[in-house]
Design a protein around this motif. Structure first.
Motif, PDB file in Angstrom:
ATOM      1  N   ASP A  12      25.272  -1.355  74.637  1.00 41.72           N
ATOM      2  CA  ASP A  12      24.881  -0.164  73.571  1.00 41.72           C
ATOM      3  C   ASP A  12      24.897  -1.121  72.235  1.00 41.72           C
TER       4      ASP A  12
ATOM      5  N   LYS B 206      23.863  -2.104  68.620  1.00 42.95           N
ATOM      6  CA  LYS B 206      23.072  -1.425  67.445  1.00 42.95           C
ATOM      7  C   LYS B 206      22.725  -2.212  66.352  1.00 42.95           C
TER       8      LYS B 206
ATOM      9  N   GLY C 127      19.771   2.160  64.923  1.00 46.39           N
ATOM     10  CA  GLY C 127      19.402   2.727  66.225  1.00 46.39           C
ATOM     11  C   GLY C 127      19.731   1.222  67.131  1.00 46.39           C
ATOM     12  N   ASN C 128      19.144   1.607  68.371  1.00 49.92           N
ATOM     13  CA  ASN C 128      19.306   0.552  69.576  1.00 49.92           C
ATOM     14  C   ASN C 128      18.651  -0.834  69.273  1.00 49.92           C
TER      15      ASN C 128
ATOM     16  N   GLN D 210      28.348  -0.307  69.817  1.00 55.65           N
ATOM     17  CA  GLN D 210      29.026   1.007  69.350  1.00 55.65           C
ATOM     18  C   GLN D 210      29.885   1.359  70.484  1.00 55.65           C
ATOM     19  N   GLN D 211      29.582   1.082  71.767  1.00 54.14           N
ATOM     20  CA  GLN D 211      30.254   1.657  72.795  1.00 54.14           C
ATOM     21  C   GLN D 211      31.831   1.333  72.560  1.00 54.14           C
TER      22      GLN D 211
END
Lengths: 139, 299
Positions: free
Chosen positions: A80, A82, A98-99, A125-126
């Motif tokens: 995840d 970003k 975003g990704n 982010q995770q």
């Protein structure tokens, strides 16, 4: 009891494969950086502890739109990841673009005052773990 | 051996005949844990397949398997594992959704009234951030809400009526969804980056009609779910934003037809549709239509 375990085991086997189809409805297609774009700032990525990173970032201006492009970019695998345009070198005040996709041109939202943002971060982010930081230098 | 073959065949048929699925928040289907009419057998295993139509063009297929152990006439325990597959304009995504552990206590019947209570937990198998080819997907494509939820409920059985009341409270939020409407082509789904969901309260009234041969039971029921607050997400600037209109009432109509093949085996067909829905439904749980089939084996 054997029946329960047998049936459950079969159910698990049948369903346990995660299925991923093709992405049929794409995200907004980013416009490429054209030769008339003006290079406004750039920087090279520096990794955080235990991460390896290569490459840099360039921010272009074209037709009232700022665009962010990663250059010769590679980084350690992470979940995840970003791309953040950030006011500080840590993810406290940022714009989440975003990704992470090294091939992507990121459009920066028009409401963003670009001069306030001095860094580009690669952040997981995770797990809220910072992977790399690029300090932007005005061109 | 015949029974095993039948159950396995059923599981295979439901898995391969349909390629779609749905994410169940849990609250809608916990009424099964209240059912205490099975007294002869100590163990029940259920295999079910649910087809649903969701927001936009998303279609769902969600099989589940559950096992109930009755320790005595009062105490029972149910465990359940749900799988979900979603198919729509973003593509197809399928994975395990949640596991449920539910304990039930049934009180002695008095004056034709019987109360039961339940307490349960729902554990997510993922953090609700499933992607396709690296692209983030809206909650409508996720197999789980990504929350560990607590269920508390009670049921009153009176003559041919059942009245359920329950709450579903997220106690640990591990939702790591990263979908932004701003960066997506379709405009059908709201942003749900780092989504936080509020609790639900449920009321259900069920009337049971048995045929004279006691083989068929028809159970029309009305289900009221109130979402107790507005959900929120973290916007592109890293600020938490509430989703206006995501709270409120959903009213579902549900018709269950149960057929007892014999003392040990039974089949249920369930059809449901909502009559009232919330203005905004970011959690991806709302269905315009749901059809489910369930096979039950007691031993």
């Amino acid at each position: 009891m054997r029946t329960v375990f047998l049936v459950f085991g079969l159910f698990v086997i049948i369903c346990s494969c995660e299925v991923q189809g093709d992405l049929t409805s794409n995200t907004i297609a980013p416009a490429p950086v054209s030769p008339i774009s003006i290079l406004k700032s750039q920087g090279d990525f520096v990794p955080t502890s235990g991460i390896s990173v290569a490459g840099g970032v360039k921010i272009y201006f074209e037709a009232n739109q700022y665009k962010l492009k990663l250059e010769n970019f590679s980084i350690s695998d992470g979940p995840d990841l970003k791309v953040y345009l950030s006011k500080t070198s840590t993810p406290t005040e940022f714009v989440n673009l975003g990704n992470l996709n090294p091939a992507m041109i990121y459009s920066i939202p028009e409401s963003v005052i670009i001069s306030d943002y001095k860094y580009v971060l690669i952040n997981c982010q995770q797990y809220n773990h910072l992977f790399a930081v690029a300090s932007l230098i005005q061109n | 051996m015949k029974k095993i073959f039948f159950i396995v065949s059923f599981a295979l048929i439901v898995n391969f005949s349909f390629a779609q699925g749905c994410s169940d928040a849990g609250l809608c289907s916990i009424n099964h844990a209240f059912q205490s009419n099975e007294k002869e057998f100590r163990n029940t295993i259920e295999v079910a397949a649910i087809l649903g139509a969701g927001e936009s063009d998303v279609k769902y297929f969600s099989p589940y398997i559950s096992y109930t152990k009755r320790f005595n006439e009062h105490y029972s325990f149910t465990s359940k594992v749900a799988f979900s597959a979603a198919k729509g304009s973003f593509g197809t995504k399928s994975q395990f959704g949640d596991a449920y552990l539910i304990g039930n206590y049934t009180f002695k019947e008095k004056n034709k009234k019987q109360w039961s209570t339940l307490v349960g937990l729902k554990f997510p198998f993922n953090s609700s951030n499933l992607k396709i080819n690296g692209y983030s997907l809206p909650m409508d494509y996720q197999s789980s809400l990504g929350t560990m939820d607590l269920f508390l409920g009670t049921n009153l059985h009176y003559k041919k009526w059942d009245f359920n009341g329950a709450v579903q409270i997220p106690v640990i939020n591990s939702n790591k969804n990263s979908y932004f409407k701003e960066y997506s082509g379709p405009d059908d789904f709201p942003s749900t980056n780092l989504f936080e969901r509020k609790p639900d309260a449920l009321l259900r009234a069920t009337y049971s009609i048995k045929t004279t041969n006691n083989k068929f039971t028809i159970k029309p029921n009305l289900l009221f779910i109130y979402h107790l607050g507005e959900d929120s997400f973290e916007n592109i600037f890293g600020k938490r934003e509430t989703i206006a209109g995501s709270d409120g009432l959903t009213i579902n109509g549900n018709l269950i037809t149960a057929y007892d093949i014999n003392k040990q085996n039974g089949i249920e067909l369930s059809l449901a549709t909502p009559f009232v829905v919330r203005e905004v439904r970011p959690d991806g749980l709302t269905r315009s239509f749901v059809a489910g089939i369930l096979y039950k084996y007691s031993f």
